[in-house]
Design an enzyme around this catalytic site. Sequence first.
Site, PDB file in Angstrom:
ATOM      1  N   HIS A 231       0.501 -11.744   1.722  1.00 31.33           N
ATOM      2  CA  HIS A 231      -0.543 -10.965   1.051  1.00 31.33           C
ATOM      3  C   HIS A 231      -1.244 -11.737  -0.077  1.00 31.33           C
ATOM      4  O   HIS A 231      -2.444 -11.587  -0.288  1.00 31.33           O
ATOM      5  CB  HIS A 231       0.104  -9.691   0.481  1.00 31.33           C
TER       6      HIS A 231
ATOM      7  N   TYR B  24       0.824  -1.219   0.000  1.00 35.92           N
ATOM      8  CA  TYR B  24       0.000   0.000   0.000  1.00 35.92           C
ATOM      9  C   TYR B  24       0.854   1.263   0.000  1.00 35.92           C
ATOM     10  O   TYR B  24       0.327   2.363  -0.172  1.00 35.92           O
ATOM     11  CB  TYR B  24      -0.953   0.050   1.217  1.00 35.92           C
TER      12      TYR B  24
ATOM     13  N   LYS C  30       1.462  -6.633   5.744  1.00 39.13           N
ATOM     14  CA  LYS C  30       1.504  -7.823   4.876  1.00 39.13           C
ATOM     15  C   LYS C  30       2.774  -7.871   4.038  1.00 39.13           C
ATOM     16  O   LYS C  30       3.294  -6.827   3.629  1.00 39.13           O
ATOM     17  CB  LYS C  30       0.281  -7.822   3.936  1.00 39.13           C
TER      18      LYS C  30
HETATM   19  N1  LIG Z   1      -5.720  -8.491   1.410  1.00 41.04           N
HETATM   20  C1  LIG Z   1      -6.097  -7.920   0.294  1.00 41.04           C
HETATM   21  O1  LIG Z   1      -5.775  -8.366  -0.824  1.00 41.04           O
HETATM   22  C2  LIG Z   1      -6.961  -6.694   0.377  1.00 41.04           C
HETATM   23  C3  LIG Z   1      -7.600  -6.206  -0.781  1.00 41.04           C
HETATM   24  C4  LIG Z   1      -8.393  -5.068  -0.655  1.00 41.04           C
HETATM   25  C5  LIG Z   1      -8.554  -4.453   0.585  1.00 41.04           C
HETATM   26  N2  LIG Z   1      -7.901  -4.944   1.688  1.00 41.04           N
HETATM   27  C6  LIG Z   1      -8.039  -4.316   3.040  1.00 41.04           C
HETATM   28  O2  LIG Z   1      -9.436  -4.174   3.333  1.00 41.04           O
HETATM   29  C7  LIG Z   1      -9.737  -2.804   3.596  1.00 41.04           C
HETATM   30  C8  LIG Z   1     -11.167  -2.476   3.203  1.00 41.04           C
HETATM   31  O3  LIG Z   1     -11.404  -2.774   1.840  1.00 41.04           O
HETATM   32  P1  LIG Z   1     -11.438  -1.675   0.685  1.00 41.04           P
HETATM   33  O4  LIG Z   1     -10.781  -0.431   1.155  1.00 41.04           O
HETATM   34  O5  LIG Z   1     -10.874  -2.303  -0.549  1.00 41.04           O
HETATM   35  O6  LIG Z   1     -12.950  -1.428   0.392  1.00 41.04           O
HETATM   36  P2  LIG Z   1     -14.300  -1.149   1.235  1.00 41.04           P
HETATM   37  O7  LIG Z   1     -13.977  -0.917   2.673  1.00 41.04           O
HETATM   38  O8  LIG Z   1     -15.263  -2.207   0.848  1.00 41.04           O
HETATM   39  O9  LIG Z   1     -14.862   0.160   0.580  1.00 41.04           O
HETATM   40  C9  LIG Z   1     -14.252   1.400   0.698  1.00 41.04           C
HETATM   41  C10 LIG Z   1     -15.131   2.377  -0.089  1.00 41.04           C
HETATM   42  O10 LIG Z   1     -16.379   2.574   0.575  1.00 41.04           O
HETATM   43  C11 LIG Z   1     -16.581   3.955   0.837  1.00 41.04           C
HETATM   44  N3  LIG Z   1     -17.221   4.048   2.156  1.00 41.04           N
HETATM   45  C12 LIG Z   1     -16.687   3.706   3.364  1.00 41.04           C
HETATM   46  N4  LIG Z   1     -17.593   3.861   4.342  1.00 41.04           N
HETATM   47  C13 LIG Z   1     -18.730   4.324   3.764  1.00 41.04           C
HETATM   48  C14 LIG Z   1     -20.002   4.667   4.268  1.00 41.04           C
HETATM   49  N5  LIG Z   1     -20.284   4.559   5.570  1.00 41.04           N
HETATM   50  N6  LIG Z   1     -20.942   5.105   3.386  1.00 41.04           N
HETATM   51  C15 LIG Z   1     -20.654   5.209   2.069  1.00 41.04           C
HETATM   52  N7  LIG Z   1     -19.457   4.892   1.534  1.00 41.04           N
HETATM   53  C16 LIG Z   1     -18.497   4.436   2.372  1.00 41.04           C
HETATM   54  C17 LIG Z   1     -15.198   4.578   0.808  1.00 41.04           C
HETATM   55  O11 LIG Z   1     -15.266   5.912   0.366  1.00 41.04           O
HETATM   56  P3  LIG Z   1     -14.542   7.135   1.155  1.00 41.04           P
HETATM   57  O12 LIG Z   1     -13.142   6.689   1.513  1.00 41.04           O
HETATM   58  O13 LIG Z   1     -14.584   8.253   0.183  1.00 41.04           O
HETATM   59  O14 LIG Z   1     -15.410   7.359   2.378  1.00 41.04           O
HETATM   60  C18 LIG Z   1     -14.480   3.718  -0.245  1.00 41.04           C
HETATM   61  O15 LIG Z   1     -14.781   4.183  -1.543  1.00 41.04           O
HETATM   62  C19 LIG Z   1      -8.654  -2.071   2.805  1.00 41.04           C
HETATM   63  O16 LIG Z   1      -8.518  -0.713   3.170  1.00 41.04           O
HETATM   64  C20 LIG Z   1      -7.441  -2.914   3.102  1.00 41.04           C
HETATM   65  O17 LIG Z   1      -6.923  -2.624   4.386  1.00 41.04           O
HETATM   66  C21 LIG Z   1      -7.116  -6.059   1.601  1.00 41.04           C
END
Ligand SMILES: NC(=O)c1ccc[n+]([C@@H]2O[C@H](COP(=O)([O-])OP(=O)(O)OC[C@H]3O[C@@H](n4cnc5c(N)ncnc54)[C@H](OP(=O)(O)O)[C@@H]3O)[C@@H](O)[C@H]2O)c1
Length: 287
Positions: free
Chosen positions: A112, A50, A75
């Site tokens: 990861h 990241y 990770k």
């Molecule tokens: N291990 C892996 O391969 C992997 C892959 C992907 C992610 N991850 C981890 O999982 C975490 C979460 O997943 P993600 O970031 O991919 O996606 P997510 O949490 O499913 O979605 C984030 C999105 O949702 C929006 N959002 C958040 N809260 C909201 C709410 N209450 N109402 C409306 N919109 C909202 C955010 O916008 P704003 O920021 O503009 O509010 C952003 O666009 C990551 O940050 C990372 O740490 C791991």
Amino acid sequence: MTLQSVTLSNGVEMPILGFGVFQIPPGQTQATVEAALEVGYRHLDTAAAYQNEEAVGAAIAASGIPRDELFVTTKLWIQHAPTGSVEDDSRRSFDNSLRRLGLDYVDLYLIHQPFGDVYSEWRALQQLNKEGLARAIGVSNFYPDRLVDLIDHNEIAPTVNQVETHPFFQRESDQALMKERGVQIESWGPFAEGRNNIFSDPVLGAIGESHGKSIAQVVLRWLVQREVVVIPKSVRKDRMAENFDIFDFTLTDDQLAQIATLDTGVSLFFDHREPTMVGRLGGHRVS
Ligand SMILES: NC(=O)c1ccc[n+]([C@@H]2O[C@H](COP(=O)([O-])OP(=O)(O)OC[C@H]3O[C@@H](n4cnc5c(N)ncnc54)[C@H](OP(=O)(O)O)[C@@H]3O)[C@@H](O)[C@H]2O)c1
């Protein structure tokens, strides 16, 4: 409101709700993580890939929160062994992450991606765990076949498998297998990063209305009720607070059954068994 936790197979306590920092630009990460800590999050999820571990570390340092009150995950990216030893390079990569974070240890260190020489990587992680530098070790994006193989051919089993899990890809059977093997499931992408118009889904919306809660809160509550650890990401403090406020209501059996109908059984991003993606991610380099 009490922040609940799960107990991992090695006895380590892990807060069930954390804060993810994927796709937060490095320049914005410190302020964003500081805001999350102010809201009350004590569990942070980052990764070498990241490119924002330094900013996460700076926010931790600025917060003044005692280290033992925090749960920090990072990770290991796929190692390419320029020195010829994936095990040595994994150790070096961990040392770099720890230095960037400004910490003496991490609470959870994950492989990861399930690609490359994960067995050598895992030997390095086992050693870090034995030395107390990673209180718990685990994996991410492992489908059940890879997970079982890793467990069956190593000394220490992964405590966690962080995988895509949301209402459109619910992973009930994968979770059951993990549970059987003592592995805690952790959701990434709980909101499917907004795909499938999740934030205007009529089923989730009606359930939210009945509790005076938002769709985001329903989704997070649903995961927590299933005992899935979850790490939503937001750059907005109002949404961080909204996402943190999920411990004062309970979804009914009927509501859980309605959410079950949203499952498509497939990834909304990509399948980690898809050859094109195996090649693409495998070619990505992270120091
Ligand atoms: N291990 C892996 O391969 C992997 C892959 C992907 C992610 N991850 C981890 O999982 C975490 C979460 O997943 P993600 O970031 O991919 O996606 P997510 O949490 O499913 O979605 C984030 C999105 O949702 C929006 N959002 C958040 N809260 C909201 C709410 N209450 N109402 C409306 N919109 C909202 C955010 O916008 P704003 O920021 O503009 O509010 C952003 O666009 C990551 O940050 C990372 O740490 C791991």
